[in-house]
Design a protein around this motif. Structure first.
Motif, PDB file in Angstrom:
ATOM      1  N   VAL A 250      -0.216  -5.651   1.558  1.00  0.00           N
ATOM      2  CA  VAL A 250      -1.650  -5.855   1.747  1.00  0.00           C
ATOM      3  C   VAL A 250      -2.153  -7.092   1.020  1.00  0.00           C
ATOM      4  CG1 VAL A 250      -2.164  -3.444   2.248  1.00  0.00           C
ATOM      5  CG2 VAL A 250      -2.225  -4.240  -0.128  1.00  0.00           C
ATOM      6  N   LEU A 251      -1.310  -7.654   0.153  1.00  0.00           N
ATOM      7  CA  LEU A 251      -1.693  -8.870  -0.553  1.00  0.00           C
ATOM      8  C   LEU A 251      -0.440  -9.584  -1.038  1.00  0.00           C
ATOM      9  CD1 LEU A 251      -3.889 -10.675  -1.991  1.00  0.00           C
ATOM     10  CD2 LEU A 251      -3.543  -9.218  -3.991  1.00  0.00           C
TER      11      LEU A 251
ATOM     12  N   ILE B  60      -8.619  -3.806  -4.471  1.00  0.00           N
ATOM     13  CA  ILE B  60      -7.889  -3.238  -3.338  1.00  0.00           C
ATOM     14  C   ILE B  60      -7.527  -1.772  -3.587  1.00  0.00           C
ATOM     15  CG2 ILE B  60      -5.757  -3.390  -1.969  1.00  0.00           C
ATOM     16  CD1 ILE B  60      -5.847  -6.451  -2.573  1.00  0.00           C
TER      17      ILE B  60
ATOM     18  N   ASP C 247       0.835  -1.196   0.000  1.00  0.00           N
ATOM     19  CA  ASP C 247       0.000   0.000   0.000  1.00  0.00           C
ATOM     20  C   ASP C 247       0.871   1.248   0.000  1.00  0.00           C
ATOM     21  OD1 ASP C 247       0.828   0.488   2.643  1.00  0.00           O
ATOM     22  OD2 ASP C 247      -1.103  -0.020   3.526  1.00  0.00           O
TER      23      ASP C 247
END
Length: 149
Positions: free
Chosen positions: A128-129, A143, A122
């Protein structure tokens, strides 16, 4: 102290963990660091020239790169080819985002168990993934949001 561990466990479960900084040099000699891209989304995609799912997702990553000025896509070629060969391969696929011909030092900066693997950071540099296997434009945009026009 207990609250700290609960917060850390929750962040890990959500995938929002501060990432280790990376430093990568692309096939054109440009250096890319997570810190340099603070304020932008960063997607590092580990791929190999022999990996069919990797090649299938590259046009979607190219489209993401072109349509989202706030997203930096970095292609991490993991198959040990020299930079010239990796660059020629990416050019044949019409990839314009930065491509890194990964050496052992570059690979040690990431935990990779399968290809392709994509890590999305991010704007603050938190992961975040992490997705093992082919990633789609829809998954990323779920996202980061749709492109701004």
């Amino acid at each position: 102290m207990k609250r700290f561990f609960v917060a850390l466990m929750l962040m890990s479960a959500l995938g929002c963990v501060e990432a280790a900084p990376f430093q990568l040099t692309d096939t054109k000699g440009m250096t890319h660091t997570l810190a340099a891209y603070r304020g932008k989304w960063v997607l590092v995609n580990a791929w190999a020239t022999w990996c069919s799912p990797c090649l299938v997702e590259m046009p979607e990553l190219e489209a993401l790169s072109r349509s989202h000025p706030d997203l930096i896509v970095l292609g991490l070629a993991v198959d040990g080819q020299d930079a010239r060969r990796v660059m020629q391969f990416a050019e044949r696929l019409r990839v314009t985002y930065p491509i890194i011909a990964a050496d052992q030092a570059a690979l040690r900066q990431f935990t990779l168990r399968a290809y392709p693997t994509s890590m999305l950071y991010d704007r603050s540099g938190a992961v975040v993934l992490t997705k093992e296997g082919k990633i789609t434009r829809q998954e990323v945009e779920a996202i980061i949001g749709p492109p701004s026009n």
